[in-house]
Scaffold this active site. Structure first.
Site, PDB file in Angstrom:
ATOM      1  N   ASN A  39       0.567  -1.332  -0.092  1.00 58.94           N
ATOM      2  CA  ASN A  39       0.015   0.114   0.085  1.00 58.94           C
ATOM      3  C   ASN A  39       1.204   1.382  -0.553  1.00 58.94           C
ATOM      4  O   ASN A  39       1.205   1.490   1.292  1.00 58.94           O
ATOM      5  CB  ASN A  39      -0.851  -0.287   1.287  1.00 58.94           C
ATOM      6  CG  ASN A  39      -2.497   1.312   1.485  1.00 58.94           C
ATOM      7  OD1 ASN A  39      -1.809   2.241   0.523  1.00 58.94           O
ATOM      8  ND2 ASN A  39      -2.043   1.866   2.757  1.00 58.94           N
ATOM      9  N   TRP A  40       1.383   1.874  -1.199  1.00 63.89           N
ATOM     10  CA  TRP A  40       2.183   3.262  -1.561  1.00 63.89           C
ATOM     11  C   TRP A  40       1.217   4.068  -0.818  1.00 63.89           C
ATOM     12  O   TRP A  40       2.010   5.225  -0.416  1.00 63.89           O
ATOM     13  CB  TRP A  40       2.824   3.259  -2.698  1.00 63.89           C
ATOM     14  CG  TRP A  40       3.195   2.159  -3.891  1.00 63.89           C
ATOM     15  CD1 TRP A  40       3.358   0.622  -2.634  1.00 63.89           C
ATOM     16  CD2 TRP A  40       3.703   2.327  -4.742  1.00 63.89           C
ATOM     17  NE1 TRP A  40       4.133   0.375  -4.552  1.00 63.89           N
ATOM     18  CE2 TRP A  40       4.376   1.127  -4.905  1.00 63.89           C
ATOM     19  CE3 TRP A  40       4.114   3.493  -5.813  1.00 63.89           C
ATOM     20  CZ2 TRP A  40       4.857   0.599  -5.676  1.00 63.89           C
ATOM     21  CZ3 TRP A  40       4.276   3.228  -6.646  1.00 63.89           C
ATOM     22  CH2 TRP A  40       4.794   1.354  -7.686  1.00 63.89           C
ATOM     23  N   LYS A  41      -0.047   3.794  -0.452  1.00 53.25           N
ATOM     24  CA  LYS A  41       0.021   5.371   0.553  1.00 53.25           C
ATOM     25  C   LYS A  41      -0.056   6.694  -0.849  1.00 53.25           C
ATOM     26  O   LYS A  41      -0.022   6.623  -1.903  1.00 53.25           O
ATOM     27  CB  LYS A  41       0.109   5.593   1.527  1.00 53.25           C
ATOM     28  CG  LYS A  41       0.270   4.451   2.745  1.00 53.25           C
ATOM     29  CD  LYS A  41       0.087   4.990   3.867  1.00 53.25           C
ATOM     30  CE  LYS A  41      -0.010   3.343   4.629  1.00 53.25           C
ATOM     31  NZ  LYS A  41      -0.092   3.526   6.114  1.00 53.25           N
ATOM     32  N   HIS A  85      -9.194   0.977   4.467  1.00 54.18           N
ATOM     33  CA  HIS A  85      -7.974   1.800   5.350  1.00 54.18           C
ATOM     34  C   HIS A  85      -8.464   2.315   6.441  1.00 54.18           C
ATOM     35  O   HIS A  85      -9.473   3.740   6.411  1.00 54.18           O
ATOM     36  CB  HIS A  85      -7.211   2.103   4.631  1.00 54.18           C
ATOM     37  CG  HIS A  85      -5.756   2.090   4.557  1.00 54.18           C
ATOM     38  ND1 HIS A  85      -5.551   2.718   5.807  1.00 54.18           N
ATOM     39  CD2 HIS A  85      -4.836   0.739   4.835  1.00 54.18           C
ATOM     40  CE1 HIS A  85      -4.383   2.902   6.419  1.00 54.18           C
ATOM     41  NE2 HIS A  85      -3.879   1.245   5.133  1.00 54.18           N
ATOM     42  N   GLU A 115      -7.229   4.795   7.368  1.00 55.54           N
ATOM     43  CA  GLU A 115      -7.121   5.712   6.729  1.00 55.54           C
ATOM     44  C   GLU A 115      -7.715   6.848   6.548  1.00 55.54           C
ATOM     45  O   GLU A 115      -8.714   7.833   6.922  1.00 55.54           O
ATOM     46  CB  GLU A 115      -5.688   6.008   5.989  1.00 55.54           C
ATOM     47  CG  GLU A 115      -3.961   5.602   7.592  1.00 55.54           C
ATOM     48  CD  GLU A 115      -3.120   5.440   6.861  1.00 55.54           C
ATOM     49  OE1 GLU A 115      -3.443   5.773   5.268  1.00 55.54           O
ATOM     50  OE2 GLU A 115      -2.118   5.004   7.196  1.00 55.54           O
ATOM     51  N   GLU A 170      -6.040  -4.876   9.907  1.00 62.14           N
ATOM     52  CA  GLU A 170      -4.515  -4.187  10.748  1.00 62.14           C
ATOM     53  C   GLU A 170      -4.974  -3.176  11.594  1.00 62.14           C
ATOM     54  O   GLU A 170      -6.064  -2.808  11.909  1.00 62.14           O
ATOM     55  CB  GLU A 170      -4.721  -2.825   9.328  1.00 62.14           C
ATOM     56  CG  GLU A 170      -4.335  -3.406   7.840  1.00 62.14           C
ATOM     57  CD  GLU A 170      -4.091  -2.440   7.158  1.00 62.14           C
ATOM     58  OE1 GLU A 170      -2.933  -3.424   6.547  1.00 62.14           O
ATOM     59  OE2 GLU A 170      -4.289  -1.663   6.738  1.00 62.14           O
ATOM     60  N   GLY A 189       1.791   1.443  10.654  1.00 66.12           N
ATOM     61  CA  GLY A 189       3.246   3.063  10.238  1.00 66.12           C
ATOM     62  C   GLY A 189       3.661   2.791  12.103  1.00 66.12           C
ATOM     63  O   GLY A 189       4.887   4.010  11.686  1.00 66.12           O
ATOM     64  N   SER A 249       3.468  -2.465   9.854  1.00 70.09           N
ATOM     65  CA  SER A 249       4.682  -2.839  10.449  1.00 70.09           C
ATOM     66  C   SER A 249       5.133  -4.157  10.297  1.00 70.09           C
ATOM     67  O   SER A 249       5.889  -4.971  10.626  1.00 70.09           O
ATOM     68  CB  SER A 249       4.465  -2.755  11.985  1.00 70.09           C
ATOM     69  OG  SER A 249       4.668  -0.720  11.578  1.00 70.09           O
ATOM     70  N   GLY A 261       2.941  -0.897   4.391  1.00 69.27           N
ATOM     71  CA  GLY A 261       3.275  -0.005   3.838  1.00 69.27           C
ATOM     72  C   GLY A 261       4.543   0.445   3.581  1.00 69.27           C
ATOM     73  O   GLY A 261       4.964   0.521   2.672  1.00 69.27           O
ATOM     74  N   GLY A 262       5.227   1.225   4.926  1.00 71.84           N
ATOM     75  CA  GLY A 262       6.039   1.577   4.454  1.00 71.84           C
ATOM     76  C   GLY A 262       7.212   0.557   3.954  1.00 71.84           C
ATOM     77  O   GLY A 262       8.151   1.057   2.923  1.00 71.84           O
TER      78      GLY A 262
END
Ligand code: PEP
Length: 249
Positions: free
Chosen positions: A10-12, A95, A97, A167, A173, A213, A234-235
């Site tokens: 997930n590049w966001k 998600h 976010e 999640e 994150g 994470s 993500g990251g």
């Protein structure tokens, strides 16, 4: 039949189109895999160049958001048929976010899941609890409620093609990962919930990811759990580590 693992990045809101193409080229030799589905969920503006850049590789493309109408006066929005036509196969829905920052509720998320299937996209439906609910101990009830709402009116055949991402918000994150036992407890409960809502065959087919994470050091332990069918990352999806997560064995 064993479920096929699926590892999605997930590049966001990261990567300009030119940075995106560069990253795809860098990752190409690292994410090759015969037994894991690999997906990059990318910002809308990156979709067209990234679809082009992954051609001939094993990577599938996902989007991060869309609006529930097919077309019309919805300035700034993108529809599911537009994504499908551009070569998108997966779509992240629900998600945390989007729920927390953009106020998306389970009614909208449910409409998005149904619209995605109608357009021929496979949803990656996210669910998960806050730290407060985790501490209170009511997280399984919360997640059950999210899944039940989000899948209202969705058929068993559709759910067989669904990916659910568990999640925990406190692990996204933050560098804090749920332990493999904590993640397995919830993924197992989600599968049991699907069995109650549908049937055992549907529960056996649905793929459930863990996200929060995930990195090159913890993926193998998490993905070894019987109810964890891969990860939403993500990251670590923006660097070479993603290749190590895909090839976690
Ligand atoms: C995510 O964006 O869904 C996520 C899990 O992020 P991270 O891996 O950075 O925690």
């Amino acid at each position: 039949m064993a479920r096929r693992k699926i590892v999605a990045g997930n590049w966001k809101m990261n990567m300009t189109p030119s940075e995106a193409v560069k990253l795809v080229e860098e990752l190409k030799p690292l994410v090759a895999s015969d037994d894991v589905d690999v997906v990059y969920c990318v910002p809308a503006i990156d979709i067209v160049p990234v679809v082009e850049a992954v051609k001939g590789s094993n990577v599938k493309i996902g989007a991060e958001n869309f609006y529930i109408e097919d077309k019309g006066a919805f300035t700034g929005e993108i529809s599911a048929p537009m994504l499908k036509d551009a070569g998108v196969e997966y779509i992240v829905i629900g998600h945390s976010e989007r729920r927390d920052i953009f106020g998306e509720n389970d009614i909208l998320i449910n409409a998005k899941v149904k619209k995605a299937f109608e357009a021929g996209l496979k949803p990656i439906l996210c669910c998960g609890e806050s730290l407060e609910l985790r501490k209170k101990g009511t997280y399984l009830d919360w997640i059950k409620r999210q899944i039940t709402w989000d899948l209202t009116g969705v058929t068993a055949d559709q759910v067989k093609n669904l990916v659910i991402a568990y999640e925990p918000i406190w692990a996204i994150g933050t560098g804090e990962t749920a332990s493999s036992d904590q993640a397995e407890e919830v993924c197992k409960a989600i599968r049991e919930n699907i069995s109650e809502m549908y049937d055992a065959a549907t529960a056996e087919a649905v793929r459930i990811q863990y996200g929060g994470s995930v990195n090159a050091g913890n993926a193998a332990e998490l993905f070894a759990k019987p109810n964890i069918d891969g990860g939403l990352v993500g990251g670590a999806s923006l660097k070479a580590d993603f290749g190590k997560i895909v090839n976690y064995k």
